[in-house]
Design an enzyme around this catalytic site. Structure first.
Site, PDB file in Angstrom:
ATOM      1  N   ASP A 104       7.921   0.311  -9.375  1.00 28.22           N
ATOM      2  CA  ASP A 104       8.854   0.602 -10.472  1.00 28.22           C
ATOM      3  C   ASP A 104      10.185   1.079  -9.890  1.00 28.22           C
ATOM      4  O   ASP A 104      10.237   1.575  -8.763  1.00 28.22           O
ATOM      5  CB  ASP A 104       8.293   1.712 -11.372  1.00 28.22           C
ATOM      6  CG  ASP A 104       6.991   1.292 -12.040  1.00 28.22           C
ATOM      7  OD1 ASP A 104       6.759   0.078 -12.172  1.00 28.22           O
ATOM      8  OD2 ASP A 104       6.218   2.188 -12.413  1.00 28.22           O
TER       9      ASP A 104
HETATM   10  N1  URA Z   1       1.850   2.323 -10.388  1.00 30.58           N
HETATM   11  C1  URA Z   1       2.900   2.664 -11.160  1.00 30.58           C
HETATM   12  O1  URA Z   1       2.738   3.218 -12.236  1.00 30.58           O
HETATM   13  N2  URA Z   1       4.130   2.399 -10.702  1.00 30.58           N
HETATM   14  C2  URA Z   1       4.387   1.831  -9.495  1.00 30.58           C
HETATM   15  O2  URA Z   1       5.538   1.629  -9.125  1.00 30.58           O
HETATM   16  C3  URA Z   1       3.276   1.478  -8.706  1.00 30.58           C
HETATM   17  C4  URA Z   1       2.024   1.728  -9.182  1.00 30.58           C
END
Ligand code: URA
Length: 239
Positions: A104
């Site tokens: 993310d």
């Molecule tokens: N899980 C998440 O919630 N975000 C990420 O970036 C990676 C794994």
């Protein structure tokens, strides 16, 4: 395997195919010390020495970088508005690099950047169950009960429960610290798993993916090429 001189130089980001062709015809390229004016000349990347405007251009068919992703950049190859993780690899030779999977925008940590599609497929295939280890800070008290729930599988609104995941509590309190090992890569998975037990992830960083461990010496935003050993282990050459 031999490749055309213009392809060789274009792949190494010397210029666009047409710019490169024109430059070769003008006589700006030397192969093994001799000026070559034919764009179609065949080059053996393992043996031939190619110079463009006096600069040695070595060939890389595959590139592999480990990035310590900072928050605020997106996991994509290119974007018209936002900085991407591939933009951060300033010393790349190739233009076809991509991130293996997505973190993310606000997640930090380990991201592999490569143009090796076969490896990416192996690491991301849902059937392969490659371990991913995350460190997170959680608003709220993470408990032994959460550990049990994660080990058994959590309902995050998909058809099936999540696969068994290993939660390790580093600190439990008003703000907790944990590591979590998951074997899938569903969208926002870690955040959704904590959401399912009524807690919120306030900081998330990936520490490991398969055999690849984030180098502690890499500051946030820094990257380095994989070592030969890391690459061989990851691609299965060591098996
Ligand atoms: N899980 C998440 O919630 N975000 C990420 O970036 C990676 C794994």
């Amino acid at each position: 395997m031999k490749i055309r001189l213009d392809k060789y130089l274009t792949e190494m980001s010397v210029g666009s195919r047409s710019e490169v062709k024109k430059a070769i015809i003008k006589g700006l390229t030397e192969v093994n010390g001799e000026t070559v004016k034919k764009p179609e000349q065949k080059i053996d990347p393992a043996l031939d020495q190619v110079c463009f405007q006096g600069r040695r251009i070595t060939y890389a068919a595959m590139e592999y970088y480990m990035l310590n992703k900072p928050a605020g950049v997106i996991s994509a190859s290119e974007d018209r508005h936002e900085t991407t993780v591939v933009d951060l690899i300033t010393e790349k030779k190739r233009k076809d690099l991509f991130p293996v999977g997505r973190l993310d925008k606000d997640t930090e940590g380990l991201l592999l950047i490569t143009n090796d599609g076969e490896l990416a497929h192996r690491l991301l295939s849902p059937k392969k169950h490659v371990d991913k280890v995350y460190y997170a800070k959680i608003a709220g008290k993470v408990t032994e009960e959460d550990k049990k729930v994660f080990a058994e599988g959590v309902d995050i609104g998909e058809d099936k429960l999540t696969l068994p995941a290993k939660l390790h509590i580093l600190k439990s309190g008003e703000e907790s610290e944990i590591t979590l090992t998951i074997r899938e890569g569903k969208f926002h998975q870690v955040k959704r798993m904590f959401h399912a037990v009524g807690k919120e992830v306030v900081y998330l960083k990936r520490l490991r993916m398969g055999s690849l461990v984030l180098d502690e010496n890499l500051k946030t935003g820094e990257y380095r090429a994989l070592t030969d050993e890391e690459r061989r282990t990851l691609t299965g050459e060591n098996e």
